[in-house]
Design an enzyme around this catalytic site. Sequence first.
Site, PDB file in Angstrom:
ATOM      1  N   LYS A 137      10.575  10.173   7.237  1.00  0.00           N
ATOM      2  CA  LYS A 137      11.543   9.647   8.196  1.00  0.00           C
ATOM      3  C   LYS A 137      12.887   9.407   7.509  1.00  0.00           C
ATOM      4  CE  LYS A 137      12.242   5.790  11.338  1.00  0.00           C
ATOM      5  NZ  LYS A 137      11.684   4.559  11.889  1.00  0.00           N
ATOM      6  N   GLU A 185       7.828   9.380  -3.677  1.00  0.00           N
ATOM      7  CA  GLU A 185       6.614  10.195  -3.806  1.00  0.00           C
ATOM      8  C   GLU A 185       6.799  11.549  -3.139  1.00  0.00           C
ATOM      9  OE1 GLU A 185       6.804   7.086  -2.750  1.00  0.00           O
ATOM     10  OE2 GLU A 185       5.066   5.877  -3.309  1.00  0.00           O
ATOM     11  N   GLY A 202       7.248   4.797  11.355  1.00  0.00           N
ATOM     12  CA  GLY A 202       6.428   5.767  10.631  1.00  0.00           C
ATOM     13  C   GLY A 202       4.960   5.706  11.038  1.00  0.00           C
ATOM     14  N   ARG A 203       4.406   4.504  11.128  1.00  0.00           N
ATOM     15  CA  ARG A 203       2.960   4.381  11.400  1.00  0.00           C
ATOM     16  C   ARG A 203       2.613   4.617  12.864  1.00  0.00           C
ATOM     17  NH1 ARG A 203       5.442  -0.133   9.635  1.00  0.00           N
ATOM     18  NH2 ARG A 203       5.561  -1.945  11.015  1.00  0.00           N
ATOM     19  N   GLU A 219       0.442  -3.135   7.733  1.00  0.00           N
ATOM     20  CA  GLU A 219       1.895  -3.014   7.558  1.00  0.00           C
ATOM     21  C   GLU A 219       2.617  -3.622   8.772  1.00  0.00           C
ATOM     22  OE1 GLU A 219       4.438   0.845   7.141  1.00  0.00           O
ATOM     23  OE2 GLU A 219       3.930   0.280   5.103  1.00  0.00           O
ATOM     24  N   HIS A 268     -25.570   1.717   2.566  1.00  0.00           N
ATOM     25  CA  HIS A 268     -26.204   1.776   1.242  1.00  0.00           C
ATOM     26  C   HIS A 268     -25.252   1.303   0.160  1.00  0.00           C
ATOM     27  CE1 HIS A 268     -29.642   3.937   2.952  1.00  0.00           C
ATOM     28  NE2 HIS A 268     -28.723   4.474   3.753  1.00  0.00           N
ATOM     29  N   LYS A 284       9.092  -1.301  -4.581  1.00  0.00           N
ATOM     30  CA  LYS A 284       9.823  -0.034  -4.741  1.00  0.00           C
ATOM     31  C   LYS A 284      11.026  -0.250  -5.656  1.00  0.00           C
ATOM     32  CE  LYS A 284       9.169   1.923  -0.084  1.00  0.00           C
ATOM     33  NZ  LYS A 284       9.891   2.292   1.137  1.00  0.00           N
TER      34      LYS A 284
HETATM   35  O1  F6P Z   1       5.330   2.144   2.982  1.00  0.00           O
HETATM   36  C1  F6P Z   1       6.592   2.016   3.510  1.00  0.00           C
HETATM   37  C2  F6P Z   1       6.973   3.157   4.395  1.00  0.00           C
HETATM   38  O2  F6P Z   1       8.297   2.980   4.759  1.00  0.00           O
HETATM   39  C3  F6P Z   1       6.099   3.322   5.631  1.00  0.00           C
HETATM   40  O3  F6P Z   1       6.423   2.462   6.641  1.00  0.00           O
HETATM   41  C4  F6P Z   1       6.327   4.745   5.958  1.00  0.00           C
HETATM   42  O4  F6P Z   1       5.374   5.230   6.850  1.00  0.00           O
HETATM   43  C5  F6P Z   1       6.259   5.360   4.575  1.00  0.00           C
HETATM   44  O5  F6P Z   1       6.874   4.406   3.730  1.00  0.00           O
HETATM   45  C6  F6P Z   1       6.910   6.690   4.420  1.00  0.00           C
HETATM   46  O6  F6P Z   1       8.266   6.649   4.711  1.00  0.00           O
HETATM   47  P1  F6P Z   1       9.096   7.961   4.999  1.00  0.00           P
HETATM   48  O7  F6P Z   1       8.522   8.628   6.184  1.00  0.00           O
HETATM   49  O8  F6P Z   1      10.496   7.497   5.209  1.00  0.00           O
HETATM   50  O9  F6P Z   1       8.982   8.841   3.777  1.00  0.00           O
END
Ligand code: F6P
Length: 547
Positions: A203, A209, A265-266, A351, A382, A508
């Site tokens: 987003k 990452e 995002g979620r 979150e 188990h 972060k």
């Molecule tokens: O973990 C924080 C967060 O901002 C989430 O809310 C989001 O889904 C994720 O990182 C990934 O963010 P982006 O889509 O901006 O890479």
Amino acid sequence: MSPERRPSFLAEHVDRLAGTHLRELLKDVARGKRLRHRLGPVLLDLSRQKLDLKALDALGAHVEASGWQAARDAMFAGAPINTSENRAVLHTALRASGSQLPSPAPRDALTEIEQTLQRMDALVKAMELGDASAFGVAPGITDVVNIGIGGSDLGPRLAVRALAPYHVPGLRSHFLTNVDGQSAYELMHQLDPKRTLVIVVSKTFTTQETLLNGTVLRDWISRAYNGDKAAVSRHFLAVSANVAEAEKWGVPAAQVYPMWDFVGGRFSLWSAVGLSLAIAIGSYNFHELLRGAALVDDHFRSAAWSENLPVLLSLVEYWNRNAQGRGSRAVVPYADLLTDLTSYLQQLEMESLGKQVTPQGQHVAQSTSAVVWGSVGTNAQHAYFQSLHQGTDVVPLEFIGVVKPAHDLNANHEALLSNLLAQAAALALGKTFDEALAEATSGTEEQRRVLAAQRTFPGDRPSTVTLLDALTPESLGALIALYEHKVFMLGHLWGINAFDQWGVELGKAIARQILPALGEDGTKHADSFDSATQALIEAIHERRTAL
Ligand code: F6P
């Protein structure tokens, strides 16, 4: 739990029910009827929750007095209810196309969403036919890699796996998430760069990452084309609300699919974030997923609290968390295809609801998000079910089962379902000391009593059972939307903003400060950190040189 955090209107119900075992509550047929509900392909059974109809009605009176309908309508209409970011919350508009009710969302948002869905549909169709060159995609693609994290990974990952029986033949899906290079390394050894399409989903398009993994795969594809940038770009699509940044990174604008600030995002599976899913299952099935979610949206918008599944789910969670003081909830799907449901719900719920301050800056009056954990049954039985049956802590459970499997191994499926039903029953009913004693037939009286004490099950342990008729795009969409609206309701009941996530920022920022200290000349940064961090950085440097 400290009594001041327990809502006072529930105290008398908790006290009354303390002396009533679930065995007794389950005998009340009228109670069972009010706690079991069907919505399309979903059956929700809350009858093994430790509440009676008086407690349920007290919860109902509370929610009715809370103005939940107005809050709900404000969300659907696009009011800026995410106040800390001044944003609307319009994930429901993403599936308005599947709804029977007219959408109150702003017209321009609906138009943009519709245009994006059409773009996705056209691309997906072209991919299915094996030639998406009109969409900038290289020919001969056999593997699609979704790079993203959090909401840009968990929804599509869950749904791609859950809907494996619907996959279009000839295309394989992969998910690259963690910044741990091991996953990228393995993927690059497994795939052919010239047959791989990478969808970078972010987003913000600033997530460490995702950008790092994107760069690793871009370099890998670039090596296969001797650095020919135009050729490389045909292996990349992006999904982002930050089109300019995606373009700057190297994805041509025509290959960027939009996200919007009004979708968190979620909550974004239903948008172009679901592109890898749509490619995997085809457009028709993707729209079925939207339709399933819209079925729940319509129900949430129109049903009274006592019939409203997301409202009831939220009230049960409120009861367990705030009246009974339960700190966690285990989610146990009895379906390997739903392996990723628990991690999806961890982000969706924790979150969204892991907050302790209201939008007005005040501390919340009550405990908020429970810890969500779990894994698939029967494997879970188990591993940790011993503790759930006989441990000192009571953990509410959520069982999710599927009536009709996507395979014909009926003996397996009946065994699976019988285990689900047995666990819910065993947790609720337990086994008394006398029952255990009657089973202990050998040894002295004392030995029998000692053994029986250890073979007694307290029972009285609450659980919810959700049964899907079958695991289809429609039922999966409905299931996820149920949880989304449950989260909305809990945010409302707890008086917190369920749609921001400031709690992820501090770590972060510290990671950004630490990163240079781990480089070759890291020692230059000595003394910049707290003593524990400093000691570990030094240990990493020391051991790295020594090994
Ligand atoms: O973990 C924080 C967060 O901002 C989430 O809310 C989001 O889904 C994720 O990182 C990934 O963010 P982006 O889509 O901006 O890479």
